[in-house]
Motif scaffolding. Structure first.
Motif, PDB file in Angstrom:
ATOM      1  N   THR A 421      92.618  64.760  94.937  1.00 40.83           N
ATOM      2  CA  THR A 421      91.241  64.391  94.572  1.00 40.83           C
ATOM      3  C   THR A 421      90.317  65.590  94.718  1.00 40.83           C
ATOM      4  OG1 THR A 421      91.613  62.128  95.368  1.00 40.83           O
ATOM      5  CG2 THR A 421      89.322  62.829  95.149  1.00 40.83           C
ATOM      6  N   LEU A 422      89.327  65.690  93.837  1.00 39.54           N
ATOM      7  CA  LEU A 422      88.283  66.713  93.968  1.00 39.54           C
ATOM      8  C   LEU A 422      86.929  66.038  93.814  1.00 39.54           C
ATOM      9  CD1 LEU A 422      87.771  69.758  94.334  1.00 39.54           C
ATOM     10  CD2 LEU A 422      87.684  69.948  91.837  1.00 39.54           C
ATOM     11  N   ARG A 423      86.017  66.322  94.775  1.00 40.13           N
ATOM     12  CA  ARG A 423      84.688  65.704  94.787  1.00 40.13           C
ATOM     13  C   ARG A 423      83.636  66.644  94.207  1.00 40.13           C
ATOM     14  NH1 ARG A 423      87.795  63.936  98.774  1.00 40.13           N
ATOM     15  NH2 ARG A 423      87.825  61.677  99.177  1.00 40.13           N
ATOM     16  N   MET A 424      82.544  66.037  93.708  1.00 40.98           N
ATOM     17  CA  MET A 424      81.482  66.827  93.089  1.00 40.98           C
ATOM     18  C   MET A 424      80.938  67.879  94.050  1.00 40.98           C
ATOM     19  SD  MET A 424      77.843  65.571  91.429  1.00 40.98           S
ATOM     20  CE  MET A 424      78.376  65.271  89.757  1.00 40.98           C
ATOM     21  N   SER A 425      80.722  67.494  95.305  1.00 38.79           N
ATOM     22  CA  SER A 425      80.179  68.451  96.276  1.00 38.79           C
ATOM     23  C   SER A 425      81.111  69.653  96.435  1.00 38.79           C
ATOM     24  CB  SER A 425      79.977  67.768  97.629  1.00 38.79           C
ATOM     25  OG  SER A 425      81.197  67.228  98.121  1.00 38.79           O
ATOM     26  N   SER A 426      82.425  69.400  96.365  1.00 43.58           N
ATOM     27  CA  SER A 426      83.399  70.482  96.543  1.00 43.58           C
ATOM     28  C   SER A 426      83.398  71.432  95.356  1.00 43.58           C
ATOM     29  CB  SER A 426      84.799  69.904  96.744  1.00 43.58           C
ATOM     30  OG  SER A 426      84.856  69.130  97.914  1.00 43.58           O
ATOM     31  N   TYR A 427      83.387  70.894  94.124  1.00 40.07           N
ATOM     32  CA  TYR A 427      83.467  71.838  93.004  1.00 40.07           C
ATOM     33  C   TYR A 427      82.132  72.528  92.726  1.00 40.07           C
ATOM     34  CZ  TYR A 427      82.177  68.040  89.581  1.00 40.07           C
ATOM     35  OH  TYR A 427      81.570  67.023  88.880  1.00 40.07           O
ATOM     36  N   PHE A 428      80.988  71.937  93.137  1.00 36.82           N
ATOM     37  CA  PHE A 428      79.721  72.665  93.057  1.00 36.82           C
ATOM     38  C   PHE A 428      79.683  73.759  94.113  1.00 36.82           C
ATOM     39  CE2 PHE A 428      78.005  70.025  89.876  1.00 36.82           C
ATOM     40  CZ  PHE A 428      76.771  70.543  89.484  1.00 36.82           C
ATOM     41  N   GLN A 429      80.148  73.443  95.332  1.00 40.42           N
ATOM     42  CA  GLN A 429      80.150  74.441  96.403  1.00 40.42           C
ATOM     43  C   GLN A 429      81.113  75.582  96.109  1.00 40.42           C
ATOM     44  OE1 GLN A 429      81.051  72.233  99.975  1.00 40.42           O
ATOM     45  NE2 GLN A 429      79.289  70.871  99.703  1.00 40.42           N
ATOM     46  N   GLY A 430      82.181  75.262  95.382  1.00 38.74           N
ATOM     47  CA  GLY A 430      83.192  76.268  95.101  1.00 38.74           C
ATOM     48  C   GLY A 430      82.893  77.144  93.901  1.00 38.74           C
ATOM     49  N   MET A 449      69.800  76.028  96.844  1.00 37.46           N
ATOM     50  CA  MET A 449      69.261  74.849  97.542  1.00 37.46           C
ATOM     51  C   MET A 449      70.281  73.726  97.661  1.00 37.46           C
ATOM     52  SD  MET A 449      65.422  74.822  95.842  1.00 37.46           S
ATOM     53  CE  MET A 449      64.886  73.399  96.779  1.00 37.46           C
ATOM     54  N   PHE A 450      71.344  73.777  96.832  1.00 38.37           N
ATOM     55  CA  PHE A 450      72.404  72.770  96.976  1.00 38.37           C
ATOM     56  C   PHE A 450      73.039  72.932  98.352  1.00 38.37           C
ATOM     57  CE2 PHE A 450      72.693  72.741  92.193  1.00 38.37           C
ATOM     58  CZ  PHE A 450      72.335  71.413  92.056  1.00 38.37           C
ATOM     59  N   SER A 451      73.351  71.793  98.960  1.00 37.80           N
ATOM     60  CA  SER A 451      73.968  71.797 100.291  1.00 37.80           C
ATOM     61  C   SER A 451      75.305  72.511 100.243  1.00 37.80           C
ATOM     62  CB  SER A 451      74.173  70.368 100.790  1.00 37.80           C
ATOM     63  OG  SER A 451      74.942  70.372 101.969  1.00 37.80           O
ATOM     64  N   ARG A 452      75.592  73.345 101.232  1.00 37.94           N
ATOM     65  CA  ARG A 452      76.868  74.040 101.321  1.00 37.94           C
ATOM     66  C   ARG A 452      77.692  73.538 102.498  1.00 37.94           C
ATOM     67  NH1 ARG A 452      78.328  76.304  96.613  1.00 37.94           N
ATOM     68  NH2 ARG A 452      76.502  77.202  95.605  1.00 37.94           N
ATOM     69  N   THR A 453      77.304  72.403 103.045  1.00 38.54           N
ATOM     70  CA  THR A 453      78.064  71.825 104.164  1.00 38.54           C
ATOM     71  C   THR A 453      79.250  71.046 103.581  1.00 38.54           C
ATOM     72  OG1 THR A 453      76.705  69.825 104.143  1.00 38.54           O
ATOM     73  CG2 THR A 453      76.045  71.615 105.624  1.00 38.54           C
ATOM     74  N   SER A 454      80.338  71.047 104.335  1.00 34.78           N
ATOM     75  CA  SER A 454      81.542  70.334 103.890  1.00 34.78           C
ATOM     76  C   SER A 454      81.308  68.844 103.938  1.00 34.78           C
ATOM     77  CB  SER A 454      82.707  70.708 104.805  1.00 34.78           C
ATOM     78  OG  SER A 454      83.855  69.980 104.440  1.00 34.78           O
ATOM     79  N   GLN A 455      81.712  68.150 102.910  1.00 33.54           N
ATOM     80  CA  GLN A 455      81.490  66.706 102.838  1.00 33.54           C
ATOM     81  C   GLN A 455      82.705  66.036 102.204  1.00 33.54           C
ATOM     82  OE1 GLN A 455      78.421  64.372 100.449  1.00 33.54           O
ATOM     83  NE2 GLN A 455      77.139  65.372 101.963  1.00 33.54           N
TER      84      GLN A 455
END
Length: 456
Positions: A421-430, A449-455
């Motif tokens: 699985t890949l989440r939106m937060s992960s592929y934006f952060q990556g 400004m996008f959050s860079r914390t792991s979620q």
């Protein structure tokens, strides 16, 4: 020599007289009429041929390669275009109910015969499962107290079940006919029946049993019930195989019921059964076909949690029995992963997609909103208790709770391997800041400004 062209009403006219001229004119008119009639007949035949060919071609274009009429609707839509959400949503509570002496079955699945669907919306959902080759079929099984889902097996699917309500006694018979595994199952637990294993479910409680069942096929499910097989077998063959006292004469005392006994509950059950025992096989046998999902560890995320009945490459977190189940799933081809998903009130299961599995879900409680994005399609819709949802592999989707109570779903994934699985937060952060800035016409400083914390 007689010349029949000059005969009229039995009178003959010599050459050069008026009789032959009149006859010739009449003959010419007759020939013209015949010509016109033939021309008209040819025209009509051509038109009918073209129409027939068009109809056949249209029908053929609506069939899938395996012969199912998946593109057709059971009734005319009169130009009404179905909402695209029905490719991903099935209101199971509205579907056709198949009733038997001991209970009921309802389906969210692909059918080859249009008459087996209850609505155009069901056709659209079944067609979607089939076109995406989802490896998914879903059904609910209700068994009355003391009722029996007759011993049966499936040619083309593994079966994964979740007991929502009640208590049942289960039997499973694999390839080795000397080993029959039996065990008891209660609400919140999972059963697993590999393809072609004979299995049965007996309600041993006072309330109805309700099983939620997933099957690993997107084609029409193929099943054989033990009683049907018995009655379809020639009497002498059955007698020689089973060797009862009295031979064929004893076999002939069995009478096939007029009503389908898929879920069996004879009115004179107490006269038929005097001593029922519900044995429990050893754990090392039971856990090949059973998993205590309700009692398993929770996998939390912000806003909710999962509980999993699945194969794990890293089995260090599993106890001995759970490892047996994990290995059993991985041993058989085309098995499924099951999970319960809890999302707290007004919380979100964030957008994500799966690399290696289609996903299907059933709403157990609460209400929510779902969004699906795939190539050329984006749709958002509401879900409620009893709804079935479907997300094709690779499609981004989210699930949000919108009620005061938590949203609870039973989920199945079309893989017996570890889910990827890949989440939106992960592929934006990556994705590099400057790539996102260029893509979205946003200053790089704003992208930061996008959050860079792991979620999760």
């Amino acid at each position: 020599m007689d010349n029949q062209a000059f005969e009229l009403h039995g009178e003959s006219f010599p050459p050069g007289k008026e009789g032959p001229k009149k006859e010739a004119k009449k003959s010419n008119r007759s020939l013209m009429k015949i010509f016109l009639a033939c021309l008209l007949a040819c025209g009509i035949t051509t038109v009918l041929g073209v129409l027939t060919l068009a109809l056949v071609s249209n029908d053929a274009s609506k069939r899938d390669p395996d012969g199912g009429n998946v593109g057709m609707s059971p009734s005319p839509s009169h130009g009404r275009r179905l909402d695209v959400k029905f490719q991903f949503l099935n209101h199971l509570k509205k579907s056709k109910v198949y009733t038997y002496p001991g209970g009921q079955i309802q389906w969210a699945r692909f059918r080859k015969e249009l008459l087996d669907y209850g609505s155009e919306e069901e056709v659209e959902f079944g067609r979607s499962l089939n076109i995406h080759r989802s490896q998914m079929t879903f059904g609910t099984l209700r068994i009355k107290s003391k009722g029996l889902r007759a011993p049966h097996w499936h040619f083309n699917a593994n079966e994964h079940g979740y007991l929502q309500q009640g208590s049942a006694w289960v039997g499973v018979m694999g390839a080795d006919d000397n080993v029959v595994t039996t065990y008891n199952v209660t609400a919140g637990q999972v059963v697993f029946f590999p393809r072609n294993t004979i299995h049965w479910l007996k309600n041993v409680g006072e309330e109805d049993c309700v099983f939620l069942l997933f099957f690993s096929t997107h084609e029409e499910l193929q099943t054989l019930d033990m009683d049907d097989v018995f009655f379809w077998t020639p009497e002498d063959v059955a007698a020689r195989a089973l060797k009862p006292p009295g031979g064929v004469n004893f076999i002939r005392t069995f009478q096939k019921q007029a009503e389908d006994q898929a879920i069996n509950l004879p009115p004179n059950l107490e006269d038929l059964v005097q001593n029922a025992t519900y044995g429990q096989s050893p754990d090392h046998l039971v856990w090949r076909y059973f998993y205590n999902l309700k009692g398993s560890a929770e996998d939390p995320f912000p806003g909710g949690s999962f509980q999993w009945a699945r194969y794990r490459r890293d089995a260090t977190s599993l106890n001995g029995n759970e490892k047996i189940f994990s290995e059993s799933l991985h041993k058989h081809e085309n098995t499924l992963t099951l999970a319960t998903l809890r999302i707290r009130s007004n919380s979100l299961g964030q957008p994500h997609f799966h690399f290696n599995a289609h996903e299907m879900g059933y709403v157990l409680s609460g209400c929510g909103q779902v969004g699906v994005v795939l190539s050329g399609t984006s749709i958002n819709f509401n879900i409620d208790i009893g709804d079935v949802i479907f997300f094709p592999v690779g499609s981004q989707h989210y699930i949000k709770s919108v009620c005061e109570e938590e949203l609870l779903l039973l989920l199945a994934y079309s893989t017996g391997n570890q889910l990827e699985t890949l989440r939106m937060s992960s592929y934006f952060q990556g994705t590099a800041d400057h790539i996102l800035a260029q893509l979205f016409f946003k200053a790089q400083a704003e992208i930061k400004m996008f959050s860079r914390t792991s979620q999760p």
